[in-house]
Scaffold this motif. Structure first.
Motif, PDB file in Angstrom:
ATOM      1  N   ASP A  47      34.759  43.436  41.221  1.00 32.24           N
ATOM      2  CA  ASP A  47      34.979  43.116  39.805  1.00 32.24           C
ATOM      3  C   ASP A  47      35.879  44.200  39.212  1.00 32.24           C
ATOM      4  OD1 ASP A  47      34.802  42.223  37.174  1.00 32.24           O
ATOM      5  OD2 ASP A  47      32.843  43.151  36.829  1.00 32.24           O
ATOM      6  N   LYS A  48      37.162  43.908  39.155  1.00 27.14           N
ATOM      7  CA  LYS A  48      38.130  44.901  38.697  1.00 27.14           C
ATOM      8  C   LYS A  48      39.266  44.219  37.946  1.00 27.14           C
ATOM      9  CE  LYS A  48      40.860  44.703  42.959  1.00 27.14           C
ATOM     10  NZ  LYS A  48      41.437  45.479  44.082  1.00 27.14           N
ATOM     11  N   SER A  49      40.051  45.017  37.273  1.00 26.88           N
ATOM     12  CA  SER A  49      41.209  44.504  36.547  1.00 26.88           C
ATOM     13  C   SER A  49      42.286  44.089  37.542  1.00 26.88           C
ATOM     14  CB  SER A  49      41.747  45.575  35.601  1.00 26.88           C
ATOM     15  OG  SER A  49      42.934  45.118  34.977  1.00 26.88           O
ATOM     16  N   THR A  50      42.657  42.796  37.526  1.00 26.07           N
ATOM     17  CA  THR A  50      43.663  42.280  38.445  1.00 26.07           C
ATOM     18  C   THR A  50      44.586  41.319  37.702  1.00 26.07           C
ATOM     19  OG1 THR A  50      42.049  42.367  40.257  1.00 26.07           O
ATOM     20  CG2 THR A  50      44.058  41.085  40.630  1.00 26.07           C
ATOM     21  N   TYR A  51      45.865  41.506  37.880  1.00 28.54           N
ATOM     22  CA  TYR A  51      46.859  40.649  37.225  1.00 28.54           C
ATOM     23  C   TYR A  51      47.330  39.550  38.170  1.00 28.54           C
ATOM     24  CZ  TYR A  51      47.262  43.631  33.114  1.00 28.54           C
ATOM     25  OH  TYR A  51      46.992  44.309  31.951  1.00 28.54           O
ATOM     26  N   TYR A  52      47.615  38.387  37.596  1.00 27.54           N
ATOM     27  CA  TYR A  52      48.092  37.229  38.344  1.00 27.54           C
ATOM     28  C   TYR A  52      49.325  36.657  37.645  1.00 27.54           C
ATOM     29  CZ  TYR A  52      43.445  37.505  40.459  1.00 27.54           C
ATOM     30  OH  TYR A  52      42.312  37.939  41.105  1.00 27.54           O
ATOM     31  N   THR A 102      51.518  38.772  34.712  1.00 28.98           N
ATOM     32  CA  THR A 102      51.593  38.443  33.283  1.00 28.98           C
ATOM     33  C   THR A 102      50.234  38.153  32.659  1.00 28.98           C
ATOM     34  OG1 THR A 102      51.932  36.091  33.778  1.00 28.98           O
ATOM     35  CG2 THR A 102      53.907  37.481  33.569  1.00 28.98           C
ATOM     36  N   TRP A 103      49.212  37.989  33.487  1.00 27.45           N
ATOM     37  CA  TRP A 103      47.902  37.583  32.943  1.00 27.45           C
ATOM     38  C   TRP A 103      46.796  38.136  33.831  1.00 27.45           C
ATOM     39  CZ3 TRP A 103      43.995  34.707  35.230  1.00 27.45           C
ATOM     40  CH2 TRP A 103      42.945  34.319  34.385  1.00 27.45           C
ATOM     41  N   ARG A 104      45.685  38.531  33.207  1.00 25.19           N
ATOM     42  CA  ARG A 104      44.517  38.968  33.958  1.00 25.19           C
ATOM     43  C   ARG A 104      43.258  38.406  33.305  1.00 25.19           C
ATOM     44  NH1 ARG A 104      42.350  44.990  32.383  1.00 25.19           N
ATOM     45  NH2 ARG A 104      42.358  44.707  30.129  1.00 25.19           N
ATOM     46  N   PRO A 105      42.251  38.095  34.099  1.00 24.80           N
ATOM     47  CA  PRO A 105      40.974  37.642  33.521  1.00 24.80           C
ATOM     48  C   PRO A 105      40.175  38.832  32.993  1.00 24.80           C
ATOM     49  CG  PRO A 105      40.829  37.707  35.905  1.00 24.80           C
ATOM     50  CD  PRO A 105      42.261  38.030  35.566  1.00 24.80           C
ATOM     51  N   VAL A 106      39.497  38.608  31.897  1.00 21.27           N
ATOM     52  CA  VAL A 106      38.623  39.625  31.300  1.00 21.27           C
ATOM     53  C   VAL A 106      37.214  39.048  31.224  1.00 21.27           C
ATOM     54  CG1 VAL A 106      38.154  41.025  29.253  1.00 21.27           C
ATOM     55  CG2 VAL A 106      40.527  40.589  29.955  1.00 21.27           C
ATOM     56  N   ASN A 107      36.222  39.845  31.571  1.00 24.06           N
ATOM     57  CA  ASN A 107      34.837  39.375  31.547  1.00 24.06           C
ATOM     58  C   ASN A 107      34.299  39.296  30.128  1.00 24.06           C
ATOM     59  OD1 ASN A 107      34.377  39.182  34.438  1.00 24.06           O
ATOM     60  ND2 ASN A 107      34.510  41.428  34.455  1.00 24.06           N
ATOM     61  N   ALA A 135      27.712  38.076  41.026  1.00 18.23           N
ATOM     62  CA  ALA A 135      28.886  37.637  40.276  1.00 18.23           C
ATOM     63  C   ALA A 135      28.656  36.281  39.620  1.00 18.23           C
ATOM     64  CB  ALA A 135      30.102  37.577  41.198  1.00 18.23           C
ATOM     65  N   LEU A 136      28.025  35.367  40.357  1.00 17.09           N
ATOM     66  CA  LEU A 136      27.749  34.049  39.789  1.00 17.09           C
ATOM     67  C   LEU A 136      26.575  34.114  38.816  1.00 17.09           C
ATOM     68  CD1 LEU A 136      28.333  31.071  39.613  1.00 17.09           C
ATOM     69  CD2 LEU A 136      26.984  30.697  41.677  1.00 17.09           C
ATOM     70  N   GLU A 137      25.591  34.930  39.132  1.00 18.50           N
ATOM     71  CA  GLU A 137      24.410  35.045  38.271  1.00 18.50           C
ATOM     72  C   GLU A 137      24.799  35.418  36.842  1.00 18.50           C
ATOM     73  OE1 GLU A 137      20.692  38.148  37.765  1.00 18.50           O
ATOM     74  OE2 GLU A 137      21.178  37.460  39.784  1.00 18.50           O
ATOM     75  N   ILE A 138      25.706  36.376  36.674  1.00 15.81           N
ATOM     76  CA  ILE A 138      26.070  36.819  35.322  1.00 15.81           C
ATOM     77  C   ILE A 138      27.383  36.205  34.843  1.00 15.81           C
ATOM     78  CG2 ILE A 138      24.832  38.979  35.695  1.00 15.81           C
ATOM     79  CD1 ILE A 138      27.601  40.379  35.678  1.00 15.81           C
ATOM     80  N   SER A 139      27.891  35.238  35.602  1.00 19.43           N
ATOM     81  CA  SER A 139      29.082  34.475  35.217  1.00 19.43           C
ATOM     82  C   SER A 139      30.307  35.355  34.991  1.00 19.43           C
ATOM     83  CB  SER A 139      28.798  33.648  33.951  1.00 19.43           C
ATOM     84  OG  SER A 139      29.803  32.670  33.756  1.00 19.43           O
ATOM     85  N   MET A 140      30.595  36.192  35.981  1.00 19.11           N
ATOM     86  CA  MET A 140      31.831  36.983  35.915  1.00 19.11           C
ATOM     87  C   MET A 140      33.048  36.051  35.888  1.00 19.11           C
ATOM     88  SD  MET A 140      31.189  40.099  38.601  1.00 19.11           S
ATOM     89  CE  MET A 140      30.116  41.480  38.170  1.00 19.11           C
ATOM     90  N   ASN A 141      34.100  36.498  35.235  1.00 22.22           N
ATOM     91  CA  ASN A 141      35.359  35.748  35.233  1.00 22.22           C
ATOM     92  C   ASN A 141      36.312  36.213  36.333  1.00 22.22           C
ATOM     93  OD1 ASN A 141      34.638  34.153  33.026  1.00 22.22           O
ATOM     94  ND2 ASN A 141      35.451  35.640  31.553  1.00 22.22           N
ATOM     95  N   THR A 142      36.272  37.492  36.635  1.00 16.81           N
ATOM     96  CA  THR A 142      37.228  38.044  37.591  1.00 16.81           C
ATOM     97  C   THR A 142      37.052  37.462  38.987  1.00 16.81           C
ATOM     98  OG1 THR A 142      35.701  39.881  37.982  1.00 16.81           O
ATOM     99  CG2 THR A 142      37.470  40.234  36.366  1.00 16.81           C
TER     100      THR A 142
END
Length: 298
Positions: A142-147, A151-156, A170-177
């Motif tokens: 779970d880290k900052s990653t650009y795609y 130009t864009w990165r998911p934020v939790n 990751a699924l339990e707490i519904s991470m976005n990354t």
């Protein structure tokens, strides 16, 4: 039996629409002609409804005291579909509050909405497990990653990053990354094709074959409650997808069967994958930090 001048429930509305469509396809009729034959042809319809389930659904959805309220006190809408593991729709609600008309807006079948985080098991986790890209206990970052060319990165939703975690957490707490990362591993096109080609999502658009729609559910199109129920059934159904149906037979006034309607099924994922995702989803409710903890005990 349909009662004259009575307001039918939402299941009956959907049933009528499905039968009319079936008659149009079988005989090549225009919609108006098919509807006239439905109401005046003396047909007997064998539906899939479970009367007790429908009664309970109606009792809750027609009672505004159960409804959530918006910031201005307005009634928030909702819908519900209950189906079995053979594709039979057992009950349905297409809106909150008293139903006042027949064949009006049925939100369960007519109103595609953004799925939000409910898309994550379908578009990311299940196909990634199916392709052996991850397992139940895999570690992910779970880290900052650009795609999209940086130009864009998911934020939790919790506005931070937790580093190395298990897929389970990751699924339990519904991470976005993590689901975005999995969509990237799968490729956006394979994730999109799984939803539209295998799970019957008919309202997504070409713009939805991207990271944010597939990994986080912020779609341009959407899916209906009926589509969602059928899709999630694969996790309790050994991986088989069944097209949802509201009736099994149409008989004429002489009890001759003029049309049979069986749910077509396909293998969406393996039985092993379905069991794994089922267990992962249980943690969303039962886990210490599960985002669906409010559903415990139901």
């Amino acid at each position: 039996a349909l009662k004259e001048n009575a307001v039918n429930n939402y299941f009956v509305d959907a049933l009528i629409d499905d039968v009319v469509k079936a008659l149009m396809e079988k005989y090549g009729w225009e919609k108006e002609h098919a509807e006239a034959n439905f109401y005046n042809g003396g047909y007997k319809i064998l539906s899939t409804i479970n009367p007790e389930i429908q009664r309970v659904i109606d009792s809750v959805y027609s009672d505004s005291s159960y409804s959530l309220k918006g910031s201005k006190g307005e009634l928030l809408q909702g819908s519900m579909v209950v189906m079995d593991y053979s594709g039979n729709v057992l009950g349905m609600a297409g809106g909150m509050g008293e139903k006042t008309e027949n064949r009006g807006l049925n939100r369960a079948t007519m109103s595609p909405r953004q799925p939000g985080s409910t898309i994550k098991p379908l578009a990311a986790y299940a196909p990634a497990i199916e392709r052996n890209l991850i397992t139940y206990s895999s570690m992910v970052d779970d880290k900052s990653t650009y795609y999209n060319k940086d130009t864009w990165r998911p934020v939790n939703w919790y506005r931070s990053f937790k580093g190395k975690v298990t897929v389970e957490y990751a699924l339990e707490i519904s991470m976005n990354t993590i689901p975005v990362y999995l969509v990237d591993l799968l490729t956006k096109q394979k994730s999109y094709d799984f939803l539209t080609g295998t799970l019957g999502f008919k309202n997504l658009t070409a713009f939805d074959a991207d990271y944010a729609p597939l990994g986080m559910g912020g779609t341009n199109g959407g899916n209906t409650t009926l589509e969602s129920a059928a899709a999630f059934a694969i996790f309790g159904n050994k991986g088989r997808y069944y097209e949802p149906i509201t009736f099994t037979k149409i008989l004429d006034q002489y009890d001759n069967v003029i049309l049979t309607n069986e749910s077509s099924s396909t293998i969406a994922i393996s039985e092993d994958t379905s069991i794994i995702v089922n267990k992962l989803l249980q943690n969303v409710v039962k886990g210490a930090e599960g985002t669906a903890a409010g559903a415990r005990g139901y």
